[in-house]
Design a protein around this motif. Structure first.
Motif, PDB file in Angstrom:
ATOM      1  N   LEU A 211       0.642  -0.719  -0.294  1.00 20.40           N
ATOM      2  CA  LEU A 211       0.341  -0.325   0.252  1.00 20.40           C
ATOM      3  C   LEU A 211       0.762   1.277   0.015  1.00 20.40           C
ATOM      4  O   LEU A 211       0.121   2.264  -0.728  1.00 20.40           O
ATOM      5  CB  LEU A 211      -0.974   0.093   1.245  1.00 20.40           C
ATOM      6  N   VAL A 212       1.650   1.287   0.678  1.00 19.49           N
ATOM      7  CA  VAL A 212       2.729   2.232   0.959  1.00 19.49           C
ATOM      8  C   VAL A 212       3.563   2.888  -0.276  1.00 19.49           C
ATOM      9  O   VAL A 212       3.641   3.688  -0.797  1.00 19.49           O
ATOM     10  CB  VAL A 212       3.575   2.504   2.474  1.00 19.49           C
ATOM     11  N   LEU A 213       4.352   1.796  -0.852  1.00 15.52           N
ATOM     12  CA  LEU A 213       4.920   1.986  -2.180  1.00 15.52           C
ATOM     13  C   LEU A 213       3.935   2.142  -3.378  1.00 15.52           C
ATOM     14  O   LEU A 213       4.464   3.032  -4.137  1.00 15.52           O
ATOM     15  CB  LEU A 213       5.908   0.958  -2.106  1.00 15.52           C
ATOM     16  N   GLY A 214       2.804   1.493  -3.158  1.00 14.98           N
ATOM     17  CA  GLY A 214       2.627   2.140  -4.729  1.00 14.98           C
ATOM     18  C   GLY A 214       1.735   3.657  -4.414  1.00 14.98           C
ATOM     19  O   GLY A 214       1.864   4.138  -4.979  1.00 14.98           O
ATOM     20  N   GLN A 215       0.950   3.479  -3.065  1.00 14.16           N
ATOM     21  CA  GLN A 215       0.432   5.161  -3.790  1.00 14.16           C
ATOM     22  C   GLN A 215       1.904   6.703  -3.414  1.00 14.16           C
ATOM     23  O   GLN A 215       0.942   7.553  -3.798  1.00 14.16           O
ATOM     24  CB  GLN A 215      -0.310   4.998  -1.625  1.00 14.16           C
ATOM     25  N   ALA A 216       2.541   5.734  -2.910  1.00 17.06           N
ATOM     26  CA  ALA A 216       3.886   7.123  -2.996  1.00 17.06           C
ATOM     27  C   ALA A 216       4.561   6.978  -4.344  1.00 17.06           C
ATOM     28  O   ALA A 216       4.899   7.717  -5.274  1.00 17.06           O
ATOM     29  CB  ALA A 216       5.156   6.507  -1.816  1.00 17.06           C
ATOM     30  N   ALA A 217       4.481   5.528  -5.680  1.00 15.99           N
ATOM     31  CA  ALA A 217       5.002   5.298  -6.258  1.00 15.99           C
ATOM     32  C   ALA A 217       4.131   6.349  -7.502  1.00 15.99           C
ATOM     33  O   ALA A 217       4.641   6.649  -8.248  1.00 15.99           O
ATOM     34  CB  ALA A 217       5.096   4.115  -6.551  1.00 15.99           C
ATOM     35  N   VAL A 218       3.070   6.521  -6.756  1.00 11.09           N
ATOM     36  CA  VAL A 218       1.672   7.059  -8.150  1.00 11.09           C
ATOM     37  C   VAL A 218       1.507   8.006  -7.348  1.00 11.09           C
ATOM     38  O   VAL A 218       2.017   9.330  -8.593  1.00 11.09           O
ATOM     39  CB  VAL A 218       0.262   6.354  -7.598  1.00 11.09           C
ATOM     40  N   GLU A 219       2.459   9.115  -6.433  1.00  9.00           N
ATOM     41  CA  GLU A 219       1.832  10.762  -6.127  1.00  9.00           C
ATOM     42  C   GLU A 219       3.442  11.053  -6.608  1.00  9.00           C
ATOM     43  O   GLU A 219       3.602  12.135  -6.799  1.00  9.00           O
ATOM     44  CB  GLU A 219       1.819  10.620  -4.446  1.00  9.00           C
ATOM     45  N   ALA A 220       4.668  10.271  -6.966  1.00 10.68           N
ATOM     46  CA  ALA A 220       5.579  10.455  -7.257  1.00 10.68           C
ATOM     47  C   ALA A 220       5.778  10.205  -9.098  1.00 10.68           C
ATOM     48  O   ALA A 220       6.904  10.599  -9.757  1.00 10.68           O
ATOM     49  CB  ALA A 220       7.128   9.601  -6.629  1.00 10.68           C
ATOM     50  N   SER A 221       4.714  10.043  -9.564  1.00 12.58           N
ATOM     51  CA  SER A 221       4.544   9.986 -11.057  1.00 12.58           C
ATOM     52  C   SER A 221       5.773   9.168 -11.386  1.00 12.58           C
ATOM     53  O   SER A 221       6.121   9.320 -13.033  1.00 12.58           O
ATOM     54  CB  SER A 221       5.009  11.468 -11.726  1.00 12.58           C
ATOM     55  N   LEU A 222       5.866   8.292 -10.556  1.00 10.85           N
ATOM     56  CA  LEU A 222       6.835   6.965 -11.013  1.00 10.85           C
ATOM     57  C   LEU A 222       6.126   6.314 -12.143  1.00 10.85           C
ATOM     58  O   LEU A 222       6.825   5.242 -12.789  1.00 10.85           O
ATOM     59  CB  LEU A 222       7.975   6.750  -9.966  1.00 10.85           C
ATOM     60  N   VAL A 223       5.099   5.100 -11.774  1.00 10.73           N
ATOM     61  CA  VAL A 223       4.097   4.968 -12.007  1.00 10.73           C
ATOM     62  C   VAL A 223       2.827   5.203 -12.230  1.00 10.73           C
ATOM     63  O   VAL A 223       2.324   6.213 -11.267  1.00 10.73           O
ATOM     64  CB  VAL A 223       4.083   3.065 -11.646  1.00 10.73           C
ATOM     65  N   PRO A 226      -3.234   3.235 -13.053  1.00 11.01           N
ATOM     66  CA  PRO A 226      -3.985   1.462 -14.165  1.00 11.01           C
ATOM     67  C   PRO A 226      -3.304   0.709 -13.857  1.00 11.01           C
ATOM     68  O   PRO A 226      -3.757  -0.561 -13.474  1.00 11.01           O
ATOM     69  CB  PRO A 226      -4.877   2.446 -15.242  1.00 11.01           C
ATOM     70  N   ILE A 227      -1.604   0.450 -13.927  1.00 16.03           N
ATOM     71  CA  ILE A 227      -0.423  -0.367 -13.838  1.00 16.03           C
ATOM     72  C   ILE A 227      -1.145  -0.695 -12.237  1.00 16.03           C
ATOM     73  O   ILE A 227      -0.586  -2.446 -12.513  1.00 16.03           O
ATOM     74  CB  ILE A 227       0.443   0.261 -14.187  1.00 16.03           C
ATOM     75  N   ILE A 228      -0.988  -0.294 -11.354  1.00 20.13           N
ATOM     76  CA  ILE A 228      -0.980  -0.501 -10.150  1.00 20.13           C
ATOM     77  C   ILE A 228      -2.165  -1.486  -9.991  1.00 20.13           C
ATOM     78  O   ILE A 228      -2.137  -2.756  -9.016  1.00 20.13           O
ATOM     79  CB  ILE A 228      -0.732   0.772  -8.916  1.00 20.13           C
ATOM     80  N   ILE A 229      -3.525  -1.388 -10.392  1.00 18.64           N
ATOM     81  CA  ILE A 229      -4.263  -2.170  -9.925  1.00 18.64           C
ATOM     82  C   ILE A 229      -4.226  -3.125 -10.927  1.00 18.64           C
ATOM     83  O   ILE A 229      -4.972  -3.872 -10.860  1.00 18.64           O
ATOM     84  CB  ILE A 229      -5.829  -0.984 -11.360  1.00 18.64           C
TER      85      ILE A 229
END
Length: 259
Positions: A211-223, A226-229
């Protein structure tokens, strides 16, 4: 104890030049395929190792396709499963010192069968097997299908969904294939970590880490979101068939690179 019939036969072998481990080949006379039985005995005689400490050693030495990601020999530690396999004409191999028995031959559909299926209503069991089969198809193909559609076949995506994906990908510096490979790798690392650390905190660590890595990656525009889903659906469906974990990983990454 479960098969009180004179047709139940045992053939004993001693394996391992130094360990001298006793093995028993179990089968039901009249039901077993004699050609498979003789081939098994031949392959056991050809084993040349100092020590046989577990049935896993034997499984690797006698299986049909050494380079295949799929098993051709099953294993279980439940006596009722072994008895049921013997009644189907299979052969069981029991080794002194280990609770796991080998059953052979092992066919692909057995991946999607669980022990509880035989104790439940057949409607419910059939639906569950179809769900596991669908889950296997999804877990090996979802990332590849998403990458192929988002990269090369945007015309197959409905316009509102395509606009949503494009908006989510705005500002992401990496191509879709790199996103998928990165997140799948991170997911496998988190899962392996959860298995290796203390059990009572392993599941919590994996969940919180994802959860933490996914949310942080989206907020940082790294990923993109949709790809997380897609990766989350891939990981969840992968848990439906834990016996196919190794094969699923190989096929998933192969299809992803091909796409």
């Amino acid at each position: 104890r479960r098969l009180k019939t004179p047709d139940l036969k045992f053939t004993f072998r001693t394996l391992g030049a130094r360990s001298r481990t006793k093995a028993a080949i179990c089968y039901l006379d009249g039901l077993v395929n004699e050609k498979i039985l003789q081939e098994l005995l031949k392959r056991l005689e050809d084993i040349n190792m100092d020590g046989i400490l577990d049935t896993g050693y034997i499984q690797e030495m006698i299986k049909d396709a050494p380079h295949s990601p799929f098993q051709t020999i099953g294993n279980t530690e439940r006596p009722d499963v072994v008895a049921a396999k013997l009644l189907e004409g299979r052969i069981a191999l029991v080794l002194d010192g280990t609770p796991f028995a080998l059953t052979l031959p092992y066919v692909f559909i057995e991946y999607f069968q669980v022990n509880e299926d035989y104790y439940n209503n057949f409607f419910y069991s059939s639906i569950n097997r179809l769900i596991r089969l669908l889950g296997f198809i999804i877990t090996i193909s979802a990332p590849a299908v998403y990458v192929a559609l988002a990269t090369f076949h945007q015309e197959l995506i409905p316009s509102p969904l395509l606009l949503s994906i494009s908006a989510a990908r705005y500002g992401v510096p990496f191509p879709t294939i790199f996103e998928a490979l990165l997140l799948l790798f991170v997911f496998e690392v988190l899962r392996e970590t959860g298995l290796r650390i203390i059990p009572n905190i392993g599941q919590t660590t994996s969940t919180v880490g994802a959860l933490v890595l996914g949310q942080a990656a989206v907020e940082a525009s790294l990923v993109s979101a949709p790809i997380i889903i897609v990766v989350a659906i891939t990981g969840i469906t992968d848990l439906l068939i834990p016996q196919l974990k190794g094969a699923s990983i190989i096929i998933r990454f192969s299809l992803l690179l091909i796409s």
